[in-house]
Design a protein around this motif. Sequence first.
Motif, PDB file in Angstrom:
ATOM      1  N   SER A  81     -11.678  -1.754 -24.169  1.00  0.00           N
ATOM      2  CA  SER A  81     -12.419  -2.465 -23.125  1.00  0.00           C
ATOM      3  C   SER A  81     -12.965  -3.789 -23.655  1.00  0.00           C
ATOM      4  O   SER A  81     -13.087  -4.002 -24.873  1.00  0.00           O
ATOM      5  CB  SER A  81     -13.589  -1.607 -22.624  1.00  0.00           C
ATOM      6  OG  SER A  81     -14.617  -1.553 -23.598  1.00  0.00           O
ATOM      7  N   MET A  82     -13.300  -4.658 -22.735  1.00  0.00           N
ATOM      8  CA  MET A  82     -13.903  -5.934 -23.108  1.00  0.00           C
ATOM      9  C   MET A  82     -15.203  -5.689 -23.872  1.00  0.00           C
ATOM     10  O   MET A  82     -15.487  -6.356 -24.873  1.00  0.00           O
ATOM     11  CB  MET A  82     -14.167  -6.782 -21.861  1.00  0.00           C
ATOM     12  CG  MET A  82     -12.889  -7.255 -21.175  1.00  0.00           C
ATOM     13  SD  MET A  82     -13.213  -8.170 -19.639  1.00  0.00           S
ATOM     14  CE  MET A  82     -13.968  -9.677 -20.284  1.00  0.00           C
ATOM     15  N   GLU A  83     -15.986  -4.721 -23.426  1.00  0.00           N
ATOM     16  CA  GLU A  83     -17.248  -4.407 -24.097  1.00  0.00           C
ATOM     17  C   GLU A  83     -17.015  -3.874 -25.503  1.00  0.00           C
ATOM     18  O   GLU A  83     -17.736  -4.241 -26.434  1.00  0.00           O
ATOM     19  CB  GLU A  83     -18.061  -3.389 -23.279  1.00  0.00           C
ATOM     20  CG  GLU A  83     -18.531  -3.905 -21.941  1.00  0.00           C
ATOM     21  CD  GLU A  83     -17.522  -3.674 -20.812  1.00  0.00           C
ATOM     22  OE1 GLU A  83     -17.897  -3.920 -19.650  1.00  0.00           O
ATOM     23  OE2 GLU A  83     -16.375  -3.273 -21.071  1.00  0.00           O
ATOM     24  N   SER A  84     -16.009  -3.027 -25.679  1.00  0.00           N
ATOM     25  CA  SER A  84     -15.710  -2.500 -27.008  1.00  0.00           C
ATOM     26  C   SER A  84     -15.331  -3.621 -27.969  1.00  0.00           C
ATOM     27  O   SER A  84     -15.587  -3.542 -29.166  1.00  0.00           O
ATOM     28  CB  SER A  84     -14.572  -1.474 -26.950  1.00  0.00           C
ATOM     29  OG  SER A  84     -15.002  -0.302 -26.298  1.00  0.00           O
ATOM     30  N   ALA A  85     -14.738  -4.679 -27.427  1.00  0.00           N
ATOM     31  CA  ALA A  85     -14.389  -5.852 -28.237  1.00  0.00           C
ATOM     32  C   ALA A  85     -15.601  -6.756 -28.454  1.00  0.00           C
ATOM     33  O   ALA A  85     -15.488  -7.792 -29.106  1.00  0.00           O
ATOM     34  CB  ALA A  85     -13.264  -6.634 -27.567  1.00  0.00           C
ATOM     35  N   GLY A  86     -16.750  -6.366 -27.912  1.00  0.00           N
ATOM     36  CA  GLY A  86     -17.976  -7.123 -28.113  1.00  0.00           C
ATOM     37  C   GLY A  86     -18.209  -8.243 -27.125  1.00  0.00           C
ATOM     38  O   GLY A  86     -19.080  -9.085 -27.326  1.00  0.00           O
ATOM     39  N   LEU A  87     -17.446  -8.264 -26.039  1.00  0.00           N
ATOM     40  CA  LEU A  87     -17.577  -9.346 -25.062  1.00  0.00           C
ATOM     41  C   LEU A  87     -18.576  -8.982 -23.964  1.00  0.00           C
ATOM     42  O   LEU A  87     -18.542  -7.873 -23.426  1.00  0.00           O
ATOM     43  CB  LEU A  87     -16.221  -9.648 -24.428  1.00  0.00           C
ATOM     44  CG  LEU A  87     -15.126 -10.121 -25.369  1.00  0.00           C
ATOM     45  CD1 LEU A  87     -13.813 -10.287 -24.615  1.00  0.00           C
ATOM     46  CD2 LEU A  87     -15.521 -11.414 -26.068  1.00  0.00           C
ATOM     47  N   MET A  88     -19.438  -9.934 -23.632  1.00  0.00           N
ATOM     48  CA  MET A  88     -20.330  -9.788 -22.490  1.00  0.00           C
ATOM     49  C   MET A  88     -19.515 -10.223 -21.275  1.00  0.00           C
ATOM     50  O   MET A  88     -19.187 -11.406 -21.123  1.00  0.00           O
ATOM     51  CB  MET A  88     -21.573 -10.660 -22.669  1.00  0.00           C
ATOM     52  CG  MET A  88     -22.597 -10.483 -21.578  1.00  0.00           C
ATOM     53  SD  MET A  88     -23.396  -8.866 -21.567  1.00  0.00           S
ATOM     54  CE  MET A  88     -24.453  -8.997 -22.993  1.00  0.00           C
TER      55      MET A  88
ATOM     56  N   LEU B 113     -20.340 -10.161 -29.520  1.00  0.00           N
ATOM     57  CA  LEU B 113     -21.790 -10.048 -29.678  1.00  0.00           C
ATOM     58  C   LEU B 113     -22.177  -8.658 -30.165  1.00  0.00           C
ATOM     59  O   LEU B 113     -21.779  -7.651 -29.563  1.00  0.00           O
ATOM     60  CB  LEU B 113     -22.487 -10.325 -28.344  1.00  0.00           C
ATOM     61  CG  LEU B 113     -22.211 -11.685 -27.696  1.00  0.00           C
ATOM     62  CD1 LEU B 113     -22.784 -11.728 -26.290  1.00  0.00           C
ATOM     63  CD2 LEU B 113     -22.790 -12.792 -28.562  1.00  0.00           C
ATOM     64  N   GLU B 114     -22.956  -8.620 -31.210  1.00  0.00           N
ATOM     65  CA  GLU B 114     -23.453  -7.352 -31.739  1.00  0.00           C
ATOM     66  C   GLU B 114     -24.272  -6.609 -30.675  1.00  0.00           C
ATOM     67  O   GLU B 114     -24.238  -5.384 -30.597  1.00  0.00           O
ATOM     68  CB  GLU B 114     -24.290  -7.592 -32.995  1.00  0.00           C
ATOM     69  CG  GLU B 114     -24.713  -6.327 -33.692  1.00  0.00           C
ATOM     70  CD  GLU B 114     -23.560  -5.463 -34.185  1.00  0.00           C
ATOM     71  OE1 GLU B 114     -23.651  -4.220 -34.033  1.00  0.00           O
ATOM     72  OE2 GLU B 114     -22.577  -6.007 -34.708  1.00  0.00           O
ATOM     73  N   ALA B 115     -24.996  -7.347 -29.835  1.00  0.00           N
ATOM     74  CA  ALA B 115     -25.819  -6.727 -28.791  1.00  0.00           C
ATOM     75  C   ALA B 115     -24.979  -5.882 -27.836  1.00  0.00           C
ATOM     76  O   ALA B 115     -25.442  -4.847 -27.341  1.00  0.00           O
ATOM     77  CB  ALA B 115     -26.585  -7.794 -28.014  1.00  0.00           C
ATOM     78  N   VAL B 116     -23.742  -6.298 -27.579  1.00  0.00           N
ATOM     79  CA  VAL B 116     -22.868  -5.519 -26.689  1.00  0.00           C
ATOM     80  C   VAL B 116     -22.492  -4.210 -27.385  1.00  0.00           C
ATOM     81  O   VAL B 116     -22.524  -3.138 -26.765  1.00  0.00           O
ATOM     82  CB  VAL B 116     -21.619  -6.324 -26.277  1.00  0.00           C
ATOM     83  CG1 VAL B 116     -20.691  -5.481 -25.419  1.00  0.00           C
ATOM     84  CG2 VAL B 116     -22.024  -7.587 -25.537  1.00  0.00           C
ATOM     85  N   ARG B 117     -22.134  -4.289 -28.666  1.00  0.00           N
ATOM     86  CA  ARG B 117     -21.826  -3.074 -29.417  1.00  0.00           C
ATOM     87  C   ARG B 117     -23.036  -2.147 -29.499  1.00  0.00           C
ATOM     88  O   ARG B 117     -22.893  -0.928 -29.481  1.00  0.00           O
ATOM     89  CB  ARG B 117     -21.343  -3.422 -30.828  1.00  0.00           C
ATOM     90  CG  ARG B 117     -19.892  -3.821 -30.919  1.00  0.00           C
ATOM     91  CD  ARG B 117     -19.014  -2.562 -30.815  1.00  0.00           C
ATOM     92  NE  ARG B 117     -17.619  -2.869 -30.812  1.00  0.00           N
ATOM     93  CZ  ARG B 117     -16.848  -2.891 -31.890  1.00  0.00           C
ATOM     94  NH1 ARG B 117     -17.349  -2.650 -33.074  1.00  0.00           N
ATOM     95  NH2 ARG B 117     -15.569  -3.154 -31.772  1.00  0.00           N
ATOM     96  N   GLU B 118     -24.221  -2.715 -29.573  1.00  0.00           N
ATOM     97  CA  GLU B 118     -25.436  -1.900 -29.609  1.00  0.00           C
ATOM     98  C   GLU B 118     -25.605  -1.143 -28.294  1.00  0.00           C
ATOM     99  O   GLU B 118     -26.071  -0.002 -28.292  1.00  0.00           O
ATOM    100  CB  GLU B 118     -26.658  -2.767 -29.906  1.00  0.00           C
ATOM    101  CG  GLU B 118     -26.682  -3.259 -31.340  1.00  0.00           C
ATOM    102  CD  GLU B 118     -27.740  -4.318 -31.606  1.00  0.00           C
ATOM    103  OE1 GLU B 118     -28.565  -4.616 -30.698  1.00  0.00           O
ATOM    104  OE2 GLU B 118     -27.741  -4.855 -32.727  1.00  0.00           O
ATOM    105  N   MET B 119     -25.197  -1.764 -27.174  1.00  0.00           N
ATOM    106  CA  MET B 119     -25.238  -1.056 -25.888  1.00  0.00           C
ATOM    107  C   MET B 119     -24.285   0.138 -25.924  1.00  0.00           C
ATOM    108  O   MET B 119     -24.601   1.212 -25.410  1.00  0.00           O
ATOM    109  CB  MET B 119     -24.876  -1.987 -24.730  1.00  0.00           C
ATOM    110  CG  MET B 119     -25.974  -2.945 -24.366  1.00  0.00           C
ATOM    111  SD  MET B 119     -25.612  -3.866 -22.853  1.00  0.00           S
ATOM    112  CE  MET B 119     -24.680  -5.247 -23.491  1.00  0.00           C
ATOM    113  N   CYS B 120     -23.112  -0.070 -26.537  1.00  0.00           N
ATOM    114  CA  CYS B 120     -22.161   1.041 -26.680  1.00  0.00           C
ATOM    115  C   CYS B 120     -22.796   2.169 -27.499  1.00  0.00           C
ATOM    116  O   CYS B 120     -22.765   3.331 -27.105  1.00  0.00           O
ATOM    117  CB  CYS B 120     -20.877   0.575 -27.362  1.00  0.00           C
ATOM    118  SG  CYS B 120     -19.841  -0.547 -26.414  1.00  0.00           S
ATOM    119  N   ALA B 121     -23.367   1.810 -28.638  1.00  0.00           N
ATOM    120  CA  ALA B 121     -23.941   2.807 -29.550  1.00  0.00           C
ATOM    121  C   ALA B 121     -25.124   3.542 -28.931  1.00  0.00           C
ATOM    122  O   ALA B 121     -25.396   4.694 -29.288  1.00  0.00           O
ATOM    123  CB  ALA B 121     -24.356   2.138 -30.851  1.00  0.00           C
ATOM    124  N   SER B 122     -25.812   2.906 -27.974  1.00  0.00           N
ATOM    125  CA  SER B 122     -26.979   3.536 -27.347  1.00  0.00           C
ATOM    126  C   SER B 122     -26.582   4.689 -26.430  1.00  0.00           C
ATOM    127  O   SER B 122     -27.442   5.435 -25.974  1.00  0.00           O
ATOM    128  CB  SER B 122     -27.784   2.505 -26.560  1.00  0.00           C
ATOM    129  OG  SER B 122     -27.119   2.160 -25.364  1.00  0.00           O
TER     130      SER B 122
END
Length: 174
Positions: A140-147, A26-35
């Motif tokens: 991480s799971m989040e870095s891979a875009g996973l919620m 999910l792009e939204a997860v990557r956006e959380m990283c970028a924030s």
Amino acid sequence: MDTQEAIAACGFECVGTCAASELRTLEAVREMCASGRCQAYGTNWACPPHCGSLEDFQRAFAERSQCWVIQTVMELEDEFDGETMMEAAQVHQARIHRLAQLMSGDGPNVILLTAGACTICPRCTCPEEPCRFPERRLVSMESAGLMVNDVCMSAGIPYNHGKNRIAYTGCVVL
């Protein structure tokens, strides 16, 4: 040693499985990283934007059949027990690295994802120098875009283990 035996040998408190086809980047997860939520974006070789594209991860998940979701779960004294939270994170990382060693014979067919940024080095060389340990680096799971919550639901395990409990989640995709 098969995957289930390797996971059991590492001592994870909670384990579930789902089809790899259920994993959605999910792009939204990557956006959380970028924030800047965890402050590792762009400063760690295992984090975005250096860890691979969401398309690459989604393609890799599609080429595999099964996902084992693994958790380290610990009891906290209270909701402010930062010491146990940090200990649980360290225990989880140690278990993930042990699992990587046990599964190293499975080669590139295994995707092993963890919780949080890579912590192999006290200070990551990113972006000034190449990664010192690219073969040991874990994304991480989040870095891979996973919620993470969604993956836990797919695997039939809780994301939240209740009051005064902390869980760190990773997964093995093969």
